[in-house]
Design a protein around this motif. Structure first.
Motif, short mmCIF file in Angstrom:
data_model
loop_
_atom_site.label_atom_id
_atom_site.label_comp_id
_atom_site.label_asym_id
_atom_site.label_seq_id
_atom_site.Cartn_x
_atom_site.Cartn_y
_atom_site.Cartn_z
N ASP A 11 0.70 -1.35 -0.01
CA ASP A 11 0.30 -0.02 0.34
C ASP A 11 0.71 1.11 -0.24
N ARG A 12 1.82 1.72 -1.03
CA ARG A 12 3.23 2.06 -1.34
C ARG A 12 2.24 3.47 -0.99
N GLY A 13 1.24 3.92 -1.49
CA GLY A 13 0.76 5.85 -1.27
C GLY A 13 0.93 5.91 0.37
N ASN A 14 0.36 4.92 1.30
CA ASN A 14 0.36 5.32 2.78
C ASN A 14 1.52 4.73 3.49
N PHE A 15 1.62 3.50 3.44
CA PHE A 15 3.10 2.92 3.48
C PHE A 15 4.18 3.23 3.20
N MET A 54 20.61 0.41 -1.57
CA MET A 54 19.36 1.29 -0.50
C MET A 54 19.61 2.27 -1.33
N SER A 55 18.29 3.18 -1.87
CA SER A 55 18.01 4.12 -2.44
C SER A 55 18.02 5.39 -1.69
N SER A 56 18.55 6.28 -2.41
CA SER A 56 18.63 7.43 -0.96
C SER A 56 17.24 7.94 -1.30
N LEU A 57 16.75 7.66 -1.65
CA LEU A 57 15.10 8.33 -1.54
C LEU A 57 14.41 7.72 -0.52
N TYR A 58 14.47 6.93 -0.19
CA TYR A 58 13.50 6.82 1.30
C TYR A 58 14.55 5.85 2.56
N MET A 59 15.76 5.41 2.06
CA MET A 59 16.58 4.52 2.68
C MET A 59 17.07 5.23 3.95
N LEU A 60 17.66 4.68 4.73
CA LEU A 60 18.67 5.44 5.94
C LEU A 60 19.39 4.31 7.01
N GLN A 61 20.44 4.64 6.25
CA GLN A 61 21.36 3.80 7.34
C GLN A 61 21.59 3.38 8.28
N GLN A 87 18.97 -3.92 8.65
CA GLN A 87 19.33 -3.20 9.95
C GLN A 87 18.91 -2.02 9.60
N PHE A 88 18.83 -1.67 8.30
CA PHE A 88 18.85 -0.24 7.01
C PHE A 88 17.40 0.03 8.02
N ASP A 89 17.34 1.20 7.75
CA ASP A 89 16.10 1.54 7.67
C ASP A 89 14.58 2.10 6.79
N SER A 90 13.48 1.58 5.96
CA SER A 90 13.59 1.65 4.89
C SER A 90 12.13 2.45 5.11
N GLY A 91 11.77 3.19 6.13
CA GLY A 91 10.28 4.03 6.75
C GLY A 91 10.04 5.36 7.34
N SER A 92 11.72 5.45 8.37
CA SER A 92 11.44 6.24 8.53
C SER A 92 11.20 7.58 8.11
N LYS A 93 12.21 7.59 6.25
CA LYS A 93 12.45 8.99 6.41
C LYS A 93 11.46 9.29 5.45
N GLY A 94 9.98 8.49 5.08
CA GLY A 94 9.29 8.82 4.14
C GLY A 94 9.41 8.62 2.57
N GLN A 100 1.19 11.50 1.57
CA GLN A 100 1.00 10.61 2.63
C GLN A 100 1.13 9.61 3.14
N GLN A 101 2.67 9.24 3.44
CA GLN A 101 2.93 8.23 3.52
C GLN A 101 3.38 7.57 4.65
N LYS A 102 2.70 6.87 5.91
CA LYS A 102 3.29 7.04 7.07
C LYS A 102 4.19 6.73 7.21
N LYS A 103 5.46 7.47 8.18
CA LYS A 103 5.96 7.65 8.54
C LYS A 103 6.74 6.11 9.82
N ILE A 104 7.00 5.10 9.58
CA ILE A 104 7.52 4.90 10.43
C ILE A 104 8.71 3.37 10.74
N LYS A 105 9.36 3.29 11.34
CA LYS A 105 10.46 2.65 11.62
C LYS A 105 10.10 0.93 11.03
N THR A 106 10.55 0.40 9.67
CA THR A 106 10.62 -0.71 9.21
C THR A 106 11.89 -1.30 7.88
N TYR A 107 12.19 -2.68 7.20
CA TYR A 107 12.99 -3.09 6.80
C TYR A 107 12.23 -3.75 6.32
N LYS A 108 13.34 -4.16 4.94
CA LYS A 108 13.21 -5.09 3.98
C LYS A 108 13.01 -6.80 4.32
#
Length: 276
Positions: A11-15, A54-61, A87-94, A100-108
């Protein structure tokens, strides 16, 4: 005729895309199919990710540091063991493309984890079984660089699907004809979808030695009913990607496509219910 709703990368538009929260959100909204992408890690694990880096668009180290555009390709998932990838964060950055995507810490996640989590959720919620549309992210210039060769790639993915006993509920899709040829020859029971972005119907089909179950073009390639009829005459289902805007959704419904891949499942579901 029922038009299938496919949640693109969940549900990429929102998560956060291709994450467990995105897949569960899509299920709660009522999708028929979960669409996702897979790549391979250094230790031959099947990882749910659109890019093999690791995409610079939305991933964090792991330490929360940004990844620059210049360095993103150096984080090559095919050269990283999965315990490090996780260990990389795929959600906090948005994602700047989905405000409207929720910013939540998650992973691949691993494909096996996604399948287990979804199957458990379906049982708990007493939801009818859904399908999985899994894209094998492959291109010839990346063989042995950010992915294994097609034969090995196909083996690794199908092993997971067979282990989970989901062969009859999976669609495997790819832009790479080499991947589809191997699947067609070795795994005739699995439904195959041919992803395309350009060229005519005939030019694309000439790259394959067989007619796939599903033809999946970029939605802007579908310009008229004649195109739709050509696909259906060949006994292929027509499932365009990625249809997000209300006008485009209405147009695809008007063309009576077999399914719609979308970042916003709620928009397609709502439009289909108003069309009844």
């Amino acid at each position: 005729m029922k038009i299938q709703v496919q949640g693109h990368r969940g549900d990429r538009g929102n998560f956060p895309e291709n994450s467990i929260p995105a897949f569960l959100s899509a299920l709660k909204k009522g999708v028929d199919v979960l669409e996702m992408d897979v790549v391979i890690s250094q230790d031959n694990k099947v990882v749910v990710s659109h890019e093999p880096f690791m995409s610079s668009l939305y991933m964090l180290q792991p330490n929360g540091k940004e990844i620059t555009k210049e360095e993103e390709l150096s984080f090559n998932l095919y050269k990283m063991p999965y315990h490090l990838i996780k260990q990389f964060d795929s959600g906090s950055k948005g994602n700047p493309n989905f405000l409207q995507q929720k910013k939540i810490k998650t992973y691949k996640p691993l494909l096996s984890e996604v399948l287990d989590t979804v199957e458990d959720f379906l049982k708990e919620e007493k939801i009818d079984s859904i399908q999985y549309n899994i894209e094998i992210k492959s291109e010839a210039i990346e063989y042995h660089k950010s992915q294994p060769a097609p034969e090995e790639f196909v083996t690794l993915v199908t092993e997971v699907i067979e282990q989970k006993k989901l062969t009859n509920r999976v669609i495997l899709q790819s832009f790479d004809p080499a991947i589809l040829e191997i699947l067609h020859k070795k795994y005739p029971a699995i439904q195959l979808s041919y992803l395309v972005e350009e060229k005519s119907l005939e030019e694309n089909l000439n790259l394959l030695s067989f007619t796939p179950n599903i033809f999946s073009p970029f939605y802007k390639m579908i310009l008229n009913e004649e195109y739709v009829n050509q696909v259906k005459k060949l006994n292929m289902k027509l499932i365009p990607w990625t249809v997000n805007q209300p006008e485009a959704i209405k147009e695809m419904i008007k063309f009576q496509v077999d399914g719609i891949i979308t970042d916003y499942p709620e928009r397609v579901i709502e439009q289909l219910s108003t069309n009844k």
